[in-house]
Design an enzyme around this catalytic site. Structure first.
Site, mmCIF file in Angstrom:
data_model
loop_
_atom_site.group_PDB
_atom_site.id
_atom_site.type_symbol
_atom_site.label_atom_id
_atom_site.label_comp_id
_atom_site.label_asym_id
_atom_site.label_seq_id
_atom_site.Cartn_x
_atom_site.Cartn_y
_atom_site.Cartn_z
ATOM 1 N N SER A 44 0.846 -1.187 0.000
ATOM 2 C CA SER A 44 0.000 0.000 0.000
ATOM 3 C C SER A 44 0.881 1.236 0.000
ATOM 4 O O SER A 44 2.050 1.180 0.386
ATOM 5 C CB SER A 44 -0.889 0.006 1.245
ATOM 6 N N TYR B 205 -3.067 -0.556 10.375
ATOM 7 C CA TYR B 205 -2.855 -0.928 8.968
ATOM 8 C C TYR B 205 -1.481 -0.463 8.493
ATOM 9 O O TYR B 205 -0.767 -1.211 7.822
ATOM 10 C CB TYR B 205 -3.957 -0.316 8.114
#
Length: 278
Positions: free
Chosen positions: A133, A146
């Protein structure tokens, strides 16, 4: 012989898109998912599918052994994709919340990857593709769990790439930004499960987080469809010299460039503002 690819998290979004497209491209795809109904859907659409729960070692070993049984012990590529996001301020994260985030996003990937590596070493080739990501290299407020999981994947993947030099087993990181998927829906569920919003000092800010997550349509500008990730996965699979990293969306390119040229203080100011607005 068709090249075989094992993919996690294929119930929707990126995993579903990549599985369907690679199957149409001629790959033999093993499209795995956590829920039985997702597996049944994938089978109905002509894919080879079975359950793989990244939080369960028995499930991981069963799924991998099933791939080995069906292919006679060969695996060309592993695409680690299955993951979820847990929104929440770091000070609101419990040990159990962070542990569960890592069980799915990091530890399950590591266990599956470590099953694949000996097979790839023995056959003398292989591709390991990690769907990371933009939050694997920059941090945003209320994404701490996250962020931490993706930073961990980046570190493990960079180390593994060095350790596999000369083995003809290539490791690539895909670094998307905003991609249209069920990610926000799952994030709302995770927030409700793990974060005590009403008793948090950040209670009012969580209302903004929930508004963003529940917003219909793209939550942020520059959101791309999962086909944008597919393009990078195909290159990582088929290039003689796959890249170590693949940026996908405009925010990924932007933050990647800014991180190289700005001071930490300047970068923090941009990321804090961006995180609060998104």
């Amino acid at each position: 012989m068709k090249k075989t690819v094992l993919i996690t998290g294929c119930s929707s979004g990126i995993g579903y898109c990549v599985a369907k497209a690679l199957h149409a491209r001629g790959y033999r795809v093993f499209a795995t998912a956590r829920r039985r109904e997702s597996v049944e859907m994938l089978i109905a659409e002509g894919l080879e599918s079975f359950r793989l729960n990244l939080t369960d070692s028995n499930s991981i070993h069963f799924a991998f052994e099933e791939v080995m049984r069906r292919t006679g012990g060969e695996l060309y590529a592993l695409f680690n994709n299955g993951a979820y996001g847990l929104p929440g301020a770091v000070e609101d994260l419990s040990r159990d919340a962070l542990r569960d985030q890592f069980e799915t996003n990091v530890l399950g990937w590591l266990e599956l990857t470590n099953l694949a590596i000996p097979v790839m070493r023995r056959q003398g080739y292989g591709r390991i593709i990690q769907n990371s990501s933009v939050l694997g290299f920059v941090a945003l407020p209320f994404r701490g769990a996250y962020n931490a999981s993706k930073y961990a994947i980046e570190g493990l993947s960079d180390t593994l790439r060095l350790e596999l030099r000369g083995s003809h087993v290539h490791v690539s990181l895909i670094e998307p930004g905003p991609i249209a998927s069920q990610f926000r829906v799952n994030a709302v569920k995770a927030l409700a499960k793990y974060i005590d919003v009403e008793n948090s000092v950040h209670r009012e800010k969580y209302q903004g987080v929930l508004t963003r997550l529940n917003k219909p349509g793209p939550a942020v500008p520059f959101t791309l469809p999962p086909e944008a990730v597919l393009e990078r996965v195909i290159h990582a699979l088929e290039s003689e010299h796959p890249k170590s990293r693949y940026y996908v969306t405009f925010p990924t390119y932007l933050f990647g460039a800014l991180k190289r040229i700005l001071t930490t203080r300047a970068m923090d100011a941009i990321l804090a503002r961006s995180g609060n607005n998104n």
